[in-house]
Design a protein around this motif. Structure first.
Motif, PDB file in Angstrom:
ATOM      1  N   GLU A 103      -3.465   4.547   6.113  1.00  0.00           N
ATOM      2  CA  GLU A 103      -2.676   5.731   6.482  1.00  0.00           C
ATOM      3  C   GLU A 103      -3.139   6.292   7.817  1.00  0.00           C
ATOM      4  OE1 GLU A 103      -3.106   8.382   3.171  1.00  0.00           O
ATOM      5  OE2 GLU A 103      -1.751   7.216   1.897  1.00  0.00           O
ATOM      6  N   THR A 141      -6.793   2.635   1.470  1.00  0.00           N
ATOM      7  CA  THR A 141      -5.546   3.391   1.592  1.00  0.00           C
ATOM      8  C   THR A 141      -5.652   4.428   2.705  1.00  0.00           C
ATOM      9  OG1 THR A 141      -5.075   3.077  -0.749  1.00  0.00           O
ATOM     10  CG2 THR A 141      -3.918   4.881   0.360  1.00  0.00           C
ATOM     11  N   SER A 179     -10.578   0.967  -2.913  1.00  0.00           N
ATOM     12  CA  SER A 179      -9.118   1.079  -2.850  1.00  0.00           C
ATOM     13  C   SER A 179      -8.712   2.369  -2.128  1.00  0.00           C
ATOM     14  CB  SER A 179      -8.536   1.047  -4.261  1.00  0.00           C
ATOM     15  OG  SER A 179      -7.159   1.248  -4.230  1.00  0.00           O
TER      16      SER A 179
END
Length: 160
Positions: free
Chosen positions: A97, A93, A89
């Protein structure tokens, strides 16, 4: 039952009499038979049969192996899964980003490059007009902020 009419045409019951399925591992011909074999014999399989080591059956064998863990092994397994999913996870992420940041940066660089190209084209067009009106190479270079060499090259291209 009372009126002998079908209650719902899309409702179907399928009964599998697994105890009557008596094929051996080597006799299995399709996935349906492999499923029946697995349902009937999974509790007594000690080794992972070669015939059940592909596709969904590979996952079934992995889950069956995990289900045989004792409490401590299951806790360790669950903890390792949690760590894996947390890490995945976080990585997803950070990747998302980073991708967004890269796109913004790329967009900014592309915009700057586009502006530079546009300014250069405008300067070349202005230089062409100046030369065609009879201005000197030095005057044209000063006015358009192009180098003298670039203006001379344009002058040759125009045949002046």
């Amino acid at each position: 039952e009372e009126n002998h009419e079908v209650f719902y045409h899309k409702l179907t019951y399928v009964y599998l009499e697994i105890p009557k399925f008596n094929k051996e591992l080597e006799e299995l011909e399709n996935d349906f038979e492999r499923w029946l074999y697995a349902f009937k014999n999974l509790h007594k399989l000690r080794d992972k049969p070669e015939e059940l080591q592909f596709g969904i059956f590979k996952r079934l064998m992995e889950l069956a192996e995990i289900s045989c863990y004792n409490k401590k092994e299951q806790a360790v397994y669950q903890e390792s899964l949690k760590e894996y999913w947390d890490l995945k996870s976080a990585m997803d992420t950070y990747f998302k980003e980073g991708k967004e940041e890269g796109l913004q940066e790329g967009e900014q660089i592309g915009l700057q490059k586009g502006q530079q190209i546009g300014e250069r084209k405008k300067a070349m067009k202005t230089a062409e007009k100046c030369l065609l009106k009879g201005m000197t190479v030095a005057e044209t270079a000063e006015l358009t902020e192009l180098s003298v060499k670039e203006v001379q090259k344009l002058q040759r291209k125009l045949g002046l």
